[in-house]
Scaffold this active site. Structure first.
Site, PDB file in Angstrom:
ATOM      1  N   PRO A   6       0.823  -2.970  10.815  1.00  0.00           N
ATOM      2  CA  PRO A   6       1.114  -3.554   9.512  1.00  0.00           C
ATOM      3  C   PRO A   6       1.312  -5.070   9.594  1.00  0.00           C
ATOM      4  O   PRO A   6       1.672  -5.589  10.637  1.00  0.00           O
ATOM      5  CB  PRO A   6       2.410  -2.859   9.091  1.00  0.00           C
ATOM      6  N   GLU A   7       1.075  -5.728   8.471  1.00  0.00           N
ATOM      7  CA  GLU A   7       1.252  -7.172   8.381  1.00  0.00           C
ATOM      8  C   GLU A   7       2.439  -7.466   7.455  1.00  0.00           C
ATOM      9  O   GLU A   7       3.173  -6.564   7.075  1.00  0.00           O
ATOM     10  CB  GLU A   7      -0.039  -7.817   7.896  1.00  0.00           C
ATOM     11  N   HIS A  21       4.892  12.624  15.659  1.00  0.00           N
ATOM     12  CA  HIS A  21       4.811  11.288  16.243  1.00  0.00           C
ATOM     13  C   HIS A  21       6.109  10.507  16.072  1.00  0.00           C
ATOM     14  O   HIS A  21       6.116   9.275  16.129  1.00  0.00           O
ATOM     15  CB  HIS A  21       3.634  10.530  15.630  1.00  0.00           C
ATOM     16  N   ARG A  56       0.432   5.552  17.938  1.00  0.00           N
ATOM     17  CA  ARG A  56      -0.198   4.848  19.058  1.00  0.00           C
ATOM     18  C   ARG A  56       0.800   4.145  19.979  1.00  0.00           C
ATOM     19  O   ARG A  56       0.414   3.508  20.942  1.00  0.00           O
ATOM     20  CB  ARG A  56      -1.238   3.855  18.527  1.00  0.00           C
TER      21      ARG A  56
END
Length: 279
Positions: free
Chosen positions: A2-3, A91, A109
């Site tokens: 995310p930004e 996750h 990830r």
């Protein structure tokens, strides 16, 4: 991902769940990635802030008895696929339990990181230490941005460095450069180009924050808000992820190239690479 817009949306959404609450426990199985989180135990969350792509939980002693009185910060970097959720999942990497409930940090990830540090002490976080001004703050000044852009190298990698302005990543760099009609590989921007880019960055970031960020595709790394809701700004992308689609401004097919090892989207008609000498 995310930004800045996604991190700011995360901050706005989870602050009501954490502000004023006491952290009872932070559990995980990766102390090399989530450092010194035990120092947050028993601390009250006074509030949340954001710096670029970093989320900061401001921690203070829950009571005076037996505490050293020093304020701490829990620094969170969401990485590529990190985000908070209301429910545990396959996750889930970190469980944050407070006196009012539990939040789960999901990260398929495993690029996200956390660290508890003394307030304002960011040793070992060079990106955070050297970060430029916030794009929506008064500290982000056009004249300074124009001055720096005049001697910068390729403009997109320059933006991604976080030094001229904080929080701009791959998506919002492409979108800002399209709005400013500047080729991503252009260097040494003219004052006119840099001025257009300054306003484009501010406008794109403001719109993306108000839209809740961008959610891309349906994969595991797809950004979602804490309640599972997607962002909405992806519906306004002019170039990012639009390879082969017509440019909304001129109709030319959007192209994708690799620049500084990052996929980069632009319109070859609207964003020509200026090769002539500057006037």
């Amino acid at each position: 991902m995310p930004e800045l817009p996604e991190v700011e949306t995360t901050r706005r959404k989870i602050e009501p769940l954490l502000a004023g609450r006491t952290i009872l426990e932070v559990t995980h199985d990766a102390p090399h990635r989530y450092r010194d989180t035990q120092l947050a135990h028993g601390r009250r969350v006074n509030g949340l802030s954001r710096r670029g792509k970093y989320l900061m939980l401001h921690l203070a002693a829950a009571d005076a008895a037996g505490e050293d009185g020093h304020d701490l910060e829990l620094i969170v970097h969401l990485g590529m696929t990190g985000g908070f959720r209301l429910e545990e999942g396959p996750h889930t990497r970190v469980t944050l339990t407070t006196d009012a409930g539990t939040l789960y940090f999901h990260d398929p990830r495993r690029f996200g990181k956390m660290a508890v540090v003394p307030r304002g002490v960011y040793t070992g976080m060079p990106t955070l230490v050297g970060m430029g001004p916030e794009p929506l703050s008064d500290e982000f000044r056009e004249e300074e941005f124009v001055r720096l852009a005049a001697t910068a190298g390729a403009v997109k990698p320059w933006l991604l460095s976080q030094k001229p302005v904080s929080g701009v990543g791959n998506i919002y760099a492409d979108e800002s450069l399209w709005r400013a009609q500047i080729h991503p590989a252009q260097s040494a921007l003219t004052p006119g180009e840099a001025g257009r880019l300054y306003h484009a960055v501010r406008d794109v970031m403001h719109e993306a924050v108000e839209a809740g960020g961008s959610s891309l595709g349906d994969g595991l790394g797809n950004y979602r808000q804490h309640d599972g809701e997607p962002g909405a700004f992806q519906g306004r992308h002019a170039v990012y992820g639009q390879t082969g689609e017509p440019c909304p401004r001129c109709g030319t097919d959007i192209r994708k190239i690799v620049l500084a090892q990052r996929g980069t989207h632009f319109c070859p008609q609207c964003q020509p690479l200026r090769t002539e000498d500057r006037p």
